[in-house]
Design a protein around this motif. Structure first.
Motif, short mmCIF file in Angstrom:
data_model
loop_
_atom_site.label_atom_id
_atom_site.label_comp_id
_atom_site.label_asym_id
_atom_site.label_seq_id
_atom_site.Cartn_x
_atom_site.Cartn_y
_atom_site.Cartn_z
N SER A 51 61.52 -75.07 99.71
CA SER A 51 61.77 -74.37 98.46
C SER A 51 61.63 -75.31 97.28
O SER A 51 61.80 -76.52 97.40
CB SER A 51 63.17 -73.75 98.47
OG SER A 51 64.15 -74.76 98.59
N SER A 52 61.28 -74.72 96.15
CA SER A 52 61.15 -75.44 94.89
C SER A 52 61.97 -74.70 93.85
O SER A 52 62.20 -73.51 93.97
CB SER A 52 59.69 -75.49 94.43
OG SER A 52 58.90 -76.17 95.36
N THR A 53 62.36 -75.39 92.83
CA THR A 53 63.05 -74.74 91.72
C THR A 53 62.08 -73.76 91.08
O THR A 53 60.90 -74.08 90.87
CB THR A 53 63.51 -75.79 90.69
OG1 THR A 53 64.35 -76.73 91.36
CG2 THR A 53 64.27 -75.14 89.55
N ILE A 54 62.55 -72.57 90.78
CA ILE A 54 61.69 -71.53 90.20
C ILE A 54 61.03 -72.04 88.92
O ILE A 54 61.67 -72.62 88.06
CB ILE A 54 62.51 -70.26 89.92
CG1 ILE A 54 63.00 -69.67 91.24
CG2 ILE A 54 61.70 -69.23 89.14
CD1 ILE A 54 63.94 -68.51 91.09
N THR A 75 56.53 -75.08 90.34
CA THR A 75 55.41 -75.32 91.24
C THR A 75 54.11 -75.52 90.47
O THR A 75 53.93 -75.04 89.36
CB THR A 75 55.23 -74.14 92.21
OG1 THR A 75 55.08 -72.95 91.45
CG2 THR A 75 56.42 -74.02 93.14
N ASN A 76 53.18 -76.25 91.09
CA ASN A 76 51.89 -76.50 90.48
C ASN A 76 50.85 -76.55 91.60
O ASN A 76 50.97 -77.35 92.52
CB ASN A 76 51.89 -77.82 89.70
CG ASN A 76 50.66 -77.95 88.83
OD1 ASN A 76 49.90 -77.00 88.65
ND2 ASN A 76 50.44 -79.14 88.30
N TYR A 77 49.86 -75.68 91.54
CA TYR A 77 48.85 -75.61 92.58
C TYR A 77 47.59 -74.98 92.00
O TYR A 77 47.62 -74.32 90.97
CB TYR A 77 49.35 -74.80 93.78
CG TYR A 77 50.13 -73.57 93.37
CD1 TYR A 77 49.48 -72.39 93.03
CD2 TYR A 77 51.52 -73.60 93.32
CE1 TYR A 77 50.19 -71.27 92.64
CE2 TYR A 77 52.24 -72.48 92.92
CZ TYR A 77 51.57 -71.32 92.60
OH TYR A 77 52.28 -70.22 92.21
N ALA A 78 46.49 -75.18 92.68
CA ALA A 78 45.21 -74.61 92.26
C ALA A 78 45.22 -73.10 92.48
O ALA A 78 45.83 -72.62 93.44
CB ALA A 78 44.07 -75.24 93.04
N PRO A 133 51.36 -70.96 88.31
CA PRO A 133 52.02 -72.26 88.38
C PRO A 133 52.84 -72.58 87.12
O PRO A 133 52.36 -72.39 85.99
CB PRO A 133 50.85 -73.25 88.53
CG PRO A 133 49.75 -72.45 89.10
CD PRO A 133 49.90 -71.07 88.52
N GLY A 134 54.06 -73.02 87.34
CA GLY A 134 54.93 -73.44 86.25
C GLY A 134 55.60 -72.31 85.51
O GLY A 134 56.30 -72.55 84.52
N GLU A 135 55.40 -71.06 85.95
CA GLU A 135 56.01 -69.92 85.25
C GLU A 135 56.93 -69.16 86.20
O GLU A 135 56.77 -69.20 87.41
CB GLU A 135 54.93 -68.97 84.72
CG GLU A 135 54.07 -69.60 83.67
CD GLU A 135 53.04 -68.65 83.08
OE1 GLU A 135 52.26 -69.12 82.23
OE2 GLU A 135 53.01 -67.46 83.43
#
Length: 91
Positions: A13-16, A19-22, A88-90
């Protein structure tokens, strides 16, 4: 949704919103500032997940921009296998 099957794979899990991905080049985009008559591109996103699902082919990707979406209701995907992911990032 009769006959619908959902699969969830959790690998950590990541903090909402961190995340960063293509993103897939052929993804259909959804945004609170979009319109369902738009093509579903990053520059001209759809407004609802329902419209994005309708416009997508099985195996497609739908990218949802951050925001609050109201009145989505039930969505029928039929036999389509789709990946729905946050931008990503939102959040």
């Amino acid at each position: 949704m009769a006959g619908a099957q959902f699969q969830s794979i959790v690998a950590g899990s990541s903090t909402i919103g961190t995340t960063n991905y293509a993103l897939p080049a052929s993804a259909i985009y959804v945004s609170t500032t979009g319109s369902d008559v738009n093509a579903g591109t990053l520059a001209a996103p759809k407004a609802t997940l329902r419209a994005a699902v309708t416009a997508s082919s099985s195996g497609g990707n739908i990218v949802v921009r951050g925001g609050i979406y109201y009145g989505q209701g039930g969505i029928e995907a039929g036999n389509k296998i789709l990946t729905i992911q946050a931008y990503p990032g939102e959040a």
